[in-house]
Motif scaffolding. Structure first.
Motif, mmCIF file in Angstrom:
data_model
loop_
_atom_site.group_PDB
_atom_site.id
_atom_site.type_symbol
_atom_site.label_atom_id
_atom_site.label_comp_id
_atom_site.label_asym_id
_atom_site.label_seq_id
_atom_site.Cartn_x
_atom_site.Cartn_y
_atom_site.Cartn_z
ATOM 1 N N TYR A 62 0.718 -1.257 -0.176
ATOM 2 C CA TYR A 62 -0.194 -0.213 -0.031
ATOM 3 C C TYR A 62 0.682 1.187 0.157
ATOM 4 N N ILE A 63 1.849 1.184 0.655
ATOM 5 C CA ILE A 63 3.059 2.600 0.844
ATOM 6 C C ILE A 63 4.042 2.289 0.069
ATOM 7 N N SER A 64 4.301 3.355 -0.828
ATOM 8 C CA SER A 64 5.562 3.124 -1.600
ATOM 9 C C SER A 64 6.483 4.721 -1.467
ATOM 10 N N PHE A 65 7.596 4.469 -1.459
ATOM 11 C CA PHE A 65 8.665 5.727 -1.257
ATOM 12 C C PHE A 65 9.229 6.199 -2.713
ATOM 13 N N VAL A 66 9.068 7.370 -2.911
ATOM 14 C CA VAL A 66 9.493 7.856 -4.125
ATOM 15 C C VAL A 66 10.572 9.112 -3.913
ATOM 16 N N ARG A 67 12.049 8.820 -4.064
ATOM 17 C CA ARG A 67 13.046 9.762 -3.963
ATOM 18 C C ARG A 67 12.765 10.798 -4.754
ATOM 19 N N ILE A 68 12.967 12.295 -4.311
ATOM 20 C CA ILE A 68 12.942 13.498 -5.008
ATOM 21 C C ILE A 68 14.247 14.329 -4.903
ATOM 22 N N TYR A 81 3.823 20.711 -4.308
ATOM 23 C CA TYR A 81 2.695 20.497 -5.521
ATOM 24 C C TYR A 81 3.593 20.320 -6.865
ATOM 25 N N LEU A 82 4.539 20.929 -7.024
ATOM 26 C CA LEU A 82 5.236 20.612 -8.272
ATOM 27 C C LEU A 82 5.500 19.199 -8.579
ATOM 28 N N VAL A 83 6.092 18.544 -7.358
ATOM 29 C CA VAL A 83 6.169 17.270 -7.437
ATOM 30 C C VAL A 83 5.152 16.430 -7.723
ATOM 31 N N TYR A 84 3.899 16.627 -7.236
ATOM 32 C CA TYR A 84 2.699 15.756 -7.292
ATOM 33 C C TYR A 84 2.263 15.974 -8.679
ATOM 34 N N LEU A 85 2.332 17.304 -9.454
ATOM 35 C CA LEU A 85 1.852 17.543 -10.573
ATOM 36 C C LEU A 85 2.684 16.634 -11.673
#
Length: 244
Positions: A62-68, A81-85
Motif C-alpha cells: 500500500y505504501i511506496s516511497f519515491v525519492r525526489i 505541489y510541483l512534485v505531485y503534478l
C-alpha cells in the motif's frame, strides 16, 4: 485507482515548525503511512532523505516511497505541489481520484473515495478548513508577498474576508477537477511565488486565493473532510482525515 500523496522534505529549515527536521526519522510519517495502509489505499510518500534501508523496511503493498531532488527555488510547502503534478502527469495508470495531505500531522480516519458525498460530487474540490475567518492577522502577514505580486489579491482578501479559512493540508477530488486545480496552483506559485523572500511560505495564501476566486462554487470543506484543525481530536472516526 485512487491515490493519497504526501511529501516529506528534510534538511531544510521549516519556517512553520521553526526547526530543521531530521533526515531519516520514519516516526515523523509513521502514523500517516499506517493509517493509509490500514484502509488498504495506495499511498505515495515523496522524500529527499530517507535511507534505502528505511524505505525497504517500511514499503509495502500500500505504501511506496519515491525519492525526489529538492529544488530550493521553492520552499518545501510549495515544492510539493510541483512534485505531485509531475508525478501525476507521468503516471501511466488510470487514476480516478486523488487526495494530497500534510504528512506529519494528518492521519486517515475513513476512506474518502467510498463516501457518498465524494462519489456524488465529481466536480467538487474537497479540502480542510479552520475555525477562523479568511481575514485574520496570520493570513494577512502570510499574504504579504502574494499581495505585492498578484494584481487582484487584495481585492480577493476583501471580498472573502468573512468566509471560512480553507486549509491546504488536506485537499483532493476526482481526477479531472483535481488536476485542473493542481495545474493552476502550480502555475500561480511558479509565476508569483518563486521570489518570495518573506518569512511566510505563501502556500495557504495561494491555495485560498485560487480556491475562492476560481473554484468557489466547487468547494466542499470542513466536516466530514477533516476534524477541527488543531483540536487534536485523535479518536474521531466520523471524518475522512484527522488534522492535528
Amino acid at each position: 485507482m485512487n491515490l493519497l500523496l504526501a511529501c516529506h522534505i528534510t534538511g531544510i529549515y521549516d519556517v512553520n515548525r521553526s526547526t530543521t527536521l531530521p533526515d531519516d526519522s520514519y516516526e515523523l510519517i509513521q502514523a500517516w503511512a499506517e493509517s493509509v495502509a490500514a484502509a488498504k489505499l495506495k499511498g505515495v510518500l515523496f522524500h529527499n532523505n530517507f535511507s534505502e534501508e528505511t524505505c525497504a523496511r517500511y514499503a509495502n503493498e500500500y505504501i511506496s516511497f519515491v525519492r525526489i531532488d529538492y529544488n530550493p527555488t521553492f520552499n518545501p510547502n510549495v515544492f510539493r505541489y510541483l512534485v505531485y503534478l509531475d508525478y501525476l502527469a507521468k503516471c501511466t495508470e488510470s487514476i480516478e481520484g486523488v487526495f494530497v495531505t500534510d504528512v506529519s500531522d494528518v492521519t486517515l480516519a475513513q476512506n474518502p473515495f467510498t463516501h457518498s458525498l465524494y462519489i456524488e460530487n465529481p466536480s467538487s474540490l474537497f479540502c480542510g478548513d479552520e475555525p477562523k475567518l479568511l481575514r485574520n492577522y496570520w493570513m494577512m502577514a502570510h499574504g504579504e508577498h502574494l499581495r505585492s505580486q498578484i494584481p487582484d489579491y487584495a481585492e480577493y482578501e476583501e471580498r472573502f474576508a468573512s468566509d471560512t479559512l480553507l486549509n491546504c493540508g488536506v485537499f483532493g477530488g476526482h481526477y479531472p477537477l483535481f488536476m485542473d486545480f493542481l495545474q493552476q496552483l502550480c502555475d500561480l506559485h511558479e509565476t508569483y511565488n518563486h521570489s518570495n523572500k518573506t518569512a511566510y511560505t505563501g502556500d495557504m495564501g495561494a491555495f485560498n486565493y485560487l480556491a475562492r476566486t476560481r473554484f468557489n462554487e466547487n468547494l466542499q470543506h470542513g466536516f466530514p473532510v477533516n476534524t477541527e484543525f488543531k483540536a487534536y481530536e485523535n479518536e474521531r472516526t466520523d471524518c475522512w482525515f484527522r488534522h492535528k
